[in-house]
Design a protein around this motif. Structure first.
Motif, PDB file in Angstrom:
ATOM      1  N   PHE A  89       0.825  -1.209   0.000  1.00 27.67           N
ATOM      2  CA  PHE A  89       0.000   0.000   0.000  1.00 27.67           C
ATOM      3  C   PHE A  89       0.863   1.264   0.000  1.00 27.67           C
ATOM      4  N   HIS A  90       1.951   1.204  -0.727  1.00 24.07           N
ATOM      5  CA  HIS A  90       2.804   2.385  -0.887  1.00 24.07           C
ATOM      6  C   HIS A  90       3.449   2.764   0.441  1.00 24.07           C
ATOM      7  N   SER A  91       3.782   1.750   1.241  1.00 26.16           N
ATOM      8  CA  SER A  91       4.377   1.977   2.551  1.00 26.16           C
ATOM      9  C   SER A  91       5.140   0.723   2.934  1.00 26.16           C
ATOM     10  N   VAL A  92       5.818   0.770   4.061  1.00 25.22           N
ATOM     11  CA  VAL A  92       6.434  -0.429   4.642  1.00 25.22           C
ATOM     12  C   VAL A  92       5.733  -0.620   5.974  1.00 25.22           C
ATOM     13  N   GLY A  93       4.758  -1.537   5.984  1.00 23.97           N
ATOM     14  CA  GLY A  93       3.894  -1.665   7.150  1.00 23.97           C
ATOM     15  C   GLY A  93       3.118  -0.375   7.325  1.00 23.97           C
ATOM     16  N   ASP A  94       3.232   0.227   8.505  1.00 24.37           N
ATOM     17  CA  ASP A  94       2.576   1.517   8.744  1.00 24.37           C
ATOM     18  C   ASP A  94       3.534   2.690   8.558  1.00 24.37           C
ATOM     19  N   ARG A  95       4.789   2.396   8.200  1.00 20.09           N
ATOM     20  CA  ARG A  95       5.775   3.462   7.987  1.00 20.09           C
ATOM     21  C   ARG A  95       5.720   3.916   6.538  1.00 20.09           C
ATOM     22  N   HIS A  96       5.808   5.222   6.322  1.00 20.27           N
ATOM     23  CA  HIS A  96       5.755   5.754   4.962  1.00 20.27           C
ATOM     24  C   HIS A  96       6.416   7.130   4.930  1.00 20.27           C
ATOM     25  N   ALA A  97       6.564   7.639   3.738  1.00 15.72           N
ATOM     26  CA  ALA A  97       7.168   8.962   3.565  1.00 15.72           C
ATOM     27  C   ALA A  97       6.104   9.956   3.118  1.00 15.72           C
TER      28      ALA A  97
END
Length: 135
Positions: A89-97
């Motif tokens: 979903f365009h992230s790594v787990g709940d981490r995103h930029a």
């Protein structure tokens, strides 16, 4: 879906995440370089200018045997680290930029509800069909 516990929402969500790992809803991302950068490509250093469009193939990370092991191409909803390192979903787990899919939680919750509803209806239909055959 025949063996999936339809009363176990977290288990169904792991099932969905594993489906998304193998068939990603967002397989790649992109960005535009804000400054020149240098990378090694095929053993040679190459410098790219500001404004270079960069494709980030997240799908490759989701199928990497270096990370997921030799079972990377096998379906396993109980896979270690599925949630914290999932990039579907365009992230790594709940981490995103700042660019996570805005529909991530909606999609997971909605599809969980669909699997439960359709799964229970299917099982009920198959059970009734089985009873009718025995009569």
């Amino acid at each position: 879906m025949g063996k999936l516990d339809l009363d176990d929402r977290p288990g169904i969500q792991l099932f969905l995440l594993e489906c998304f790992r193998l068939f990603m809803p967002v397989a790649a991302s992109h960005r535009v370089a804000r400054e020149p950068f240098t990378v090694t490509v095929a053993g040679k250093k190459r410098t790219f200018p500001t404004g270079t469009k960069i494709l980030i193939p997240m799908l490759l990370g989701m199928l990497s045997e270096d990370f997921w092991g030799t079972t990377a191409y096998e379906f396993n909803p109980q896979r270690d680290n599925l949630c914290p390192f999932h990039m579907g979903f365009h992230s790594v787990g709940d981490r995103h930029a700042g660019r996570i899919c805005p529909g991530k939680n909606l999609a997971i919750e909605m599809l969980t509800d669909v699997i439960i509803s359709v799964g229970k209806a299917r099982r009920s239909y198959l059970s009734q069909k089985s009873e009718n055959i025995k009569v």
